[in-house]
Design an enzyme around this catalytic site. Structure first.
Site, short mmCIF file in Angstrom:
data_model
loop_
_atom_site.label_atom_id
_atom_site.label_comp_id
_atom_site.label_asym_id
_atom_site.label_seq_id
_atom_site.Cartn_x
_atom_site.Cartn_y
_atom_site.Cartn_z
N ARG A 85 0.83 -1.20 0.00
CA ARG A 85 0.00 0.00 0.00
C ARG A 85 0.87 1.26 0.00
O ARG A 85 0.53 2.27 -0.62
CB ARG A 85 -0.90 -0.02 1.23
CG ARG A 85 -1.87 1.15 1.32
CD ARG A 85 -2.86 0.96 2.46
NE ARG A 85 -3.71 2.11 2.62
CZ ARG A 85 -3.43 3.17 3.36
NH1 ARG A 85 -2.28 3.23 4.00
NH2 ARG A 85 -4.27 4.18 3.46
N THR A 110 -16.43 14.17 0.81
CA THR A 110 -17.79 14.27 1.36
C THR A 110 -18.15 12.95 2.01
O THR A 110 -17.67 11.88 1.63
CB THR A 110 -18.83 14.60 0.27
OG1 THR A 110 -18.81 13.60 -0.74
CG2 THR A 110 -18.56 15.97 -0.34
N HIS A 111 -19.02 13.04 3.00
CA HIS A 111 -19.46 11.86 3.75
C HIS A 111 -20.96 11.97 3.99
O HIS A 111 -21.46 13.06 4.33
CB HIS A 111 -18.71 11.77 5.08
CG HIS A 111 -19.13 10.61 5.91
ND1 HIS A 111 -18.78 9.31 5.59
CD2 HIS A 111 -19.89 10.53 7.03
CE1 HIS A 111 -19.29 8.50 6.49
NE2 HIS A 111 -19.97 9.20 7.37
N MET A 116 -12.91 5.19 -3.09
CA MET A 116 -13.12 4.21 -2.03
C MET A 116 -11.83 3.62 -1.48
O MET A 116 -11.79 2.48 -1.03
CB MET A 116 -14.05 3.10 -2.53
CG MET A 116 -15.39 3.58 -3.01
SD MET A 116 -16.27 4.59 -1.77
CE MET A 116 -16.62 3.34 -0.53
N ARG A 117 -10.76 4.41 -1.49
CA ARG A 117 -9.48 3.98 -0.92
C ARG A 117 -9.05 4.97 0.16
O ARG A 117 -9.26 6.18 0.01
CB ARG A 117 -8.39 3.91 -1.98
CG ARG A 117 -8.67 2.91 -3.08
CD ARG A 117 -8.32 1.50 -2.65
NE ARG A 117 -8.66 0.54 -3.69
CZ ARG A 117 -8.43 -0.75 -3.59
NH1 ARG A 117 -7.86 -1.24 -2.50
NH2 ARG A 117 -8.78 -1.57 -4.57
N ILE A 118 -8.44 4.46 1.20
CA ILE A 118 -7.87 5.32 2.22
C ILE A 118 -6.53 5.84 1.71
O ILE A 118 -5.64 5.06 1.34
CB ILE A 118 -7.68 4.56 3.55
CG1 ILE A 118 -9.06 4.16 4.11
CG2 ILE A 118 -6.94 5.43 4.56
CD1 ILE A 118 -8.98 3.30 5.35
N ASP A 124 -12.71 9.66 8.20
CA ASP A 124 -13.73 10.71 8.31
C ASP A 124 -13.55 11.53 9.59
O ASP A 124 -14.52 11.91 10.24
CB ASP A 124 -15.13 10.10 8.26
CG ASP A 124 -15.40 9.37 6.96
OD1 ASP A 124 -14.97 9.87 5.90
OD2 ASP A 124 -16.03 8.29 6.98
N ASP A 137 -7.78 13.60 6.67
CA ASP A 137 -6.57 13.40 7.45
C ASP A 137 -6.30 11.90 7.55
O ASP A 137 -6.90 11.11 6.83
CB ASP A 137 -6.66 14.08 8.82
CG ASP A 137 -7.73 13.49 9.73
OD1 ASP A 137 -8.34 12.46 9.36
OD2 ASP A 137 -7.96 14.06 10.80
N ALA A 138 -5.42 11.50 8.45
CA ALA A 138 -5.01 10.10 8.52
C ALA A 138 -6.08 9.19 9.11
O ALA A 138 -5.99 7.96 8.99
CB ALA A 138 -3.72 9.98 9.34
#
Length: 205
Positions: A71, A112-113, A96-98, A149, A145-146
């Site tokens: 990753r 957005t969430h 859809m990835r961190i 959400d 951020d890390a």
């Protein structure tokens, strides 16, 4: 004497799916007064969002995590691609990835969430809000951020929950507000500038 519109601000949009949020931004950016140029659209896989961008004549790229051994390597590759495009900021529009440490260190990313953060973070915000029995939920635009959400909140819009709502019906009403909010926020950030100070996002120079 006429005054010319200021040069548009470059952004990059990241997508993973159908690209309805992206389409709202493409439509808005067609107006020079909006102040935004979508320099490129990136994805973690081939998807309808990439097809939308291609139809609009926007540069696209796909950076697949499966093509990297870790990753962290994928994060570096994505960061380098974004750096080459030099956007003012990056918009995660159904991506859809961190995002990893390298991307977040180099780019300001907004997302957005479909809930009123800090309530109901994560992938099932609509379902969890409905199950909890809240009377009002909504959508949040925030800086990434890390965490999941957990970043500084830029704007929120409320959506009332009806007694007969299903997850699908509630989510559809939230999506309407989400698209309008994202278009508004992206335009204001581009035209007016912004700073991030701890948990606060200040719009305007």
């Amino acid at each position: 004497m006429t005054s010319e519109a200021p040069a548009p601000v470059d952004i990059v949009v990241l997508v993973s799916g159908s690209g309805t949020l992206l389409q709202a931004l493409i439509d808005a950016a067609a107006d020079p007064a909006y102040g935004v140029r979508i320099a490129a659209v990136g994805a973690d896989r081939p998807c309808l969002g990439i097809e939308r961008a291609e139809r609009a004549g926007i540069e696209t790229f796909v950076c697949r995590p499966a093509e990297f051994t870790s990753r962290a390597q994928w994060d570096v590759a994505l960061a380098e691609r974004l750096a080459g495009l030099a956007p003012r900021f990056v918009v995660s529009a159904g991506f859809m990835r961190i995002l990893g440490a390298r991307v977040l260190a180099e780019q300001t990313v907004i997302n957005t969430h479909p809930a009123l953060l800090p309530s109901f973070p994560g992938a099932h915000g609509v379902r969890e809000a409905l199950a909890h029995g809240v009377k009002v939920t909504g959508t949040t635009c925030h800086v990434v951020d890390a965490g999941v959400d957990t970043g500084p909140i830029i704007e929120q819009r409320a959506v009332a929950v009806a007694d007969d709502d299903t997850e699908e019906s509630l989510h559809e009403r939230i999506k309407v507000q989400e698209r309008e909010m994202l278009v508004d926020v992206v335009g204001r950030l581009a035209r007016e500038g912004f700073t991030v100070d701890g948990r606060r996002v200040h719009v305007g120079r």
